[in-house]
Each structure stands twice: as C-alpha cells, then as structure tokens.
Design a protein around this motif. Structure first.
Motif, PDB file in Angstrom:
ATOM      1  N   UNK A 285       0.832  -1.204   0.000  1.00 27.76           N
ATOM      2  CA  UNK A 285       0.000   0.000   0.000  1.00 27.76           C
ATOM      3  C   UNK A 285       0.869   1.258   0.000  1.00 27.76           C
ATOM      4  N   UNK A 286       1.953   1.215   0.773  1.00 32.76           N
ATOM      5  CA  UNK A 286       2.878   2.362   0.823  1.00 32.76           C
ATOM      6  C   UNK A 286       3.588   2.533  -0.514  1.00 32.76           C
ATOM      7  N   UNK A 287       4.073   1.430  -1.070  1.00 35.78           N
ATOM      8  CA  UNK A 287       4.814   1.470  -2.338  1.00 35.78           C
ATOM      9  C   UNK A 287       3.927   1.953  -3.479  1.00 35.78           C
ATOM     10  N   UNK A 288       2.633   1.608  -3.426  1.00 34.83           N
ATOM     11  CA  UNK A 288       1.723   1.985  -4.503  1.00 34.83           C
ATOM     12  C   UNK A 288       1.569   3.498  -4.634  1.00 34.83           C
ATOM     13  N   UNK A 289       1.993   4.229  -3.615  1.00 28.93           N
ATOM     14  CA  UNK A 289       1.916   5.688  -3.657  1.00 28.93           C
ATOM     15  C   UNK A 289       3.001   6.337  -4.496  1.00 28.93           C
ATOM     16  N   UNK A 290       3.968   5.544  -4.962  1.00 29.91           N
ATOM     17  CA  UNK A 290       5.062   6.070  -5.793  1.00 29.91           C
ATOM     18  C   UNK A 290       4.781   5.757  -7.256  1.00 29.91           C
TER      19      UNK A 290
ATOM     20  N   UNK B  22      14.908   7.532  -5.360  1.00 33.29           N
ATOM     21  CA  UNK B  22      13.634   6.841  -5.166  1.00 33.29           C
ATOM     22  C   UNK B  22      13.716   5.863  -3.992  1.00 33.29           C
ATOM     23  N   UNK B  23      14.819   5.121  -3.916  1.00 33.78           N
ATOM     24  CA  UNK B  23      14.996   4.163  -2.813  1.00 33.78           C
ATOM     25  C   UNK B  23      14.957   4.863  -1.463  1.00 33.78           C
ATOM     26  N   UNK B  24      15.587   6.040  -1.373  1.00 33.02           N
ATOM     27  CA  UNK B  24      15.596   6.807  -0.126  1.00 33.02           C
ATOM     28  C   UNK B  24      14.202   7.358   0.202  1.00 33.02           C
ATOM     29  N   UNK B  25      13.468   7.737  -0.829  1.00 32.81           N
ATOM     30  CA  UNK B  25      12.102   8.231  -0.615  1.00 32.81           C
ATOM     31  C   UNK B  25      11.206   7.115  -0.072  1.00 32.81           C
ATOM     32  N   UNK B  26      11.377   5.905  -0.628  1.00 33.88           N
ATOM     33  CA  UNK B  26      10.607   4.750  -0.154  1.00 33.88           C
ATOM     34  C   UNK B  26      10.966   4.441   1.295  1.00 33.88           C
ATOM     35  N   UNK B  27      12.259   4.463   1.585  1.00 32.37           N
ATOM     36  CA  UNK B  27      12.723   4.218   2.953  1.00 32.37           C
ATOM     37  C   UNK B  27      12.129   5.235   3.927  1.00 32.37           C
ATOM     38  N   UNK B  28      12.146   6.501   3.550  1.00 35.66           N
ATOM     39  CA  UNK B  28      11.618   7.555   4.408  1.00 35.66           C
ATOM     40  C   UNK B  28      10.113   7.394   4.642  1.00 35.66           C
ATOM     41  N   UNK B  29       9.384   7.025   3.596  1.00 36.30           N
ATOM     42  CA  UNK B  29       7.934   6.867   3.721  1.00 36.30           C
ATOM     43  C   UNK B  29       7.582   5.684   4.619  1.00 36.30           C
ATOM     44  N   UNK B  30       8.324   4.583   4.498  1.00 32.31           N
ATOM     45  CA  UNK B  30       8.079   3.410   5.351  1.00 32.31           C
ATOM     46  C   UNK B  30       8.346   3.752   6.815  1.00 32.31           C
ATOM     47  N   UNK B  31       9.398   4.510   7.063  1.00 29.92           N
ATOM     48  CA  UNK B  31       9.696   4.940   8.435  1.00 29.92           C
ATOM     49  C   UNK B  31       8.581   5.819   8.986  1.00 29.92           C
ATOM     50  N   UNK B  32       8.056   6.702   8.127  1.00 27.99           N
ATOM     51  CA  UNK B  32       6.984   7.606   8.557  1.00 27.99           C
ATOM     52  C   UNK B  32       5.700   6.843   8.851  1.00 27.99           C
TER      53      UNK B  32
END
Length: 298
Positions: A219-224, A262-272
């Motif tokens: 669900x989080x990844x689908x936002x990218x 992009x990888x860092x953005x995904x990492x940041x969003x998962x942490x959030x």
C-alpha cells in the motif's frame, strides 16, 4: 533505539525494581504471618517481577552496546534473550508454588486474617496498578520491547492479587480453608500464562517472524508513481528494531542517481508510516512487461 532511550529505559527499570521489591516484601511477610499460602505465593510472584527488572537491566546494558565487527547488526536481541530468561524464572516459581499448594491439601492450615492484612494487600494492589500503568506508558513512548513486556507481566500480578484478595475475604466470611491452596494453584496458572506470553513473543523475534504485513508495504509502495512493481517483501525484528527489505521494479532506462533517490524516498515513507527506527533496504530491479514473477502495481 537510541542511546538516550536505552538510558531512560534503565531509569524506569530501576524505579520499578524498588517498587516491586517493596510490594513483594509486604506480601511475603504478611502472608507468612497470617499463614496464607495464596498471599505468600503472590509475594513470590512479585519477587519474580523484581527479578525480571534485574534481568532486564542486564539485557538493556548489553543491548545498548553499539555495532561492532562481531555484531554488525547490533546487540539488540540480547534484550529478547533476557526476556526468555525471565520466562524460565517464572516457570520455576510456578512449579514451586504448585508443589507447596499440593502439600497444603493434605496439611491444611487456617489463615489468620486481619483487617490490617487486607488493607496491606489493597495498598500493594494499588501500587502494582500504578507501576503497570507507568511502565506501559513509558514503554510505548520509548518504543521499548522489554518495558512493554514487563508491564504485561506486572498486569498479570494485578489480576493475581485481586484473586488473592477475594480469597482472603472469602475465608474471613467463613468459606472452607481449602480455598486458599486452590487460589495458589490459580496464581501459578497466571504465572505460567505470563511465561507462555514471554516465550511466544520472544521466540517470534529470535526466529525472524514477520513484523509488518506485506499488504501494508504494498500500500505504501503503490503511492510512488515511478514504481512499477514490488516483490520479495520481508520483515523481521521487534517493535523497536524493525528490518524491512524488498525488491522494487522501475523503468530500466532510469539512471542510477534517480533510482537511488527513489529508494531513499521509499525508505523515508516506510519509516513515517510504520516506525521511525525501521531499517529499510530497497533493491532496485528493471521492469519488463514480459516478466510477471512479481506483484505489479496498478
């Protein structure tokens, strides 16, 4: 967990340790004086709370050590090992109480119950409730696995004390003496269940049980919009030490720098969305329509 958090956890454990020792001594002294097996058993259960604090302090001291060559992922699992040791202590104490309770069935002793002893039990019960609420609140605030687990252990002590209180009141009102060793067996049941909960949660961490639902990650990844698909999603660890890794598919013509961002953005969003202390690894792969061995994002 940062060093400051480990320091705060240690401070809480010291406070709870002294509170548990005080409660245990009151229960054991009064239980022995009035010849109540259930209250004495409850006192030893409170000692197990204090012992768990000591083991927790040892575990936290080791867990707070920084990463080194021999432990590149850190020492945080020593906190879980300490919890397993606490579970073992609880089983030992439960066995001792069961043995003593069985002997009381053949050698019944009438408890000498006074109003003062009941008041003392109520006071210790109130202390336990305050301790449990405080430890659970701080544990959640600091995201500390051992504090939250220890507060659950103390919570079982609260229910045990309530049972003992009703038992002593029942004996004072004229119920048969046999209710006392029966109550002790009930106490041991609570202790065994506490041990079971500790073993269950601790074992899950040690065998790398999944800590995050895959659907939540998707669900989080689908936002990218730049992500075409995701597969091999894995997670492990504990609430304060979550590790997540996955394979993310992107346009094969995307350059390295863009993929890195992009990888860092995904990492940041998962942490959030999940946990700020989560450690995330994103493996970037090229996306091709002919390859369908993954979960494709719409």
């Amino acid at each position: 967990m940062e060093y400051d958090n480990f320091k705060k956890v240690k401070q809480v454990l010291w406070i709870i340790l002294f509170a548990n020792i005080g409660v245990a001594l009151i229960k054991i002294v009064i239980g022995t004086a009035i010849k109540s097996a259930s209250m004495t058993a409850d006192g030893f259960h409170s000692i197990s709370d204090g012992a768990s604090n000591i083991v927790g302090l040892i575990g936290i001291n080791i867990a707070s050590k920084p990463n080194d060559k021999e432990h590149p992922y850190g020492h945080k699992k020593f906190e879980v090992v300490a919890s397993m040791f606490i579970g073992g202590m609880l089983l030992f104490i439960a066995g001792k109480i069961i043995f003593n309770s069985i002997s009381r069935f053949t050698n019944s002793v009438e408890p000498s119950i006074t109003t003062e002893s009941l008041i003392a039990l109520i006071i210790t019960l109130i202390i336990n409730i305050l301790v449990c609420a405080y430890e659970n609140r701080i544990g959640k605030k600091l995201n500390s696995y051992i504090l939250v687990s220890d507060s659950m252990h103390t919570r079982s002590d609260i229910f045990v004390s309530i049972g003992v209180l009703f038992t002593l009141v029942g004996v004072k009102l004229g119920l048969p003496d046999i209710i006392d060793p029966i109550a002790s067996l009930v106490v041991s049941g609570f202790i065994i269940y506490s041990a079971y909960e500790i073993f269950k949660s601790s074992t899950g961490i040690l065998v790398d049980q999944a800590t995050v639902d895959e659907e939540k990650i998707r669900e989080i990844i689908s936002g990218f919009k730049d992500v075409k698909g995701v597969h091999n999603i894995r997670s492990r660890g504990s609430e304060n030490d979550i590790h997540v890794d996955m394979h993310v598919l992107v346009d094969p013509h995307r350059n390295v720098e863009e993929s890195h961002i992009l990888a860092h953005e995904i990492e940041s969003m998962i942490k959030t969305k999940i946990n700020q202390s989560a450690q995330v690894i994103v493996h970037i792969e090229p996306y091709y329509d002919k390859d369908k061995n993954y979960f494709e994002l719409k």
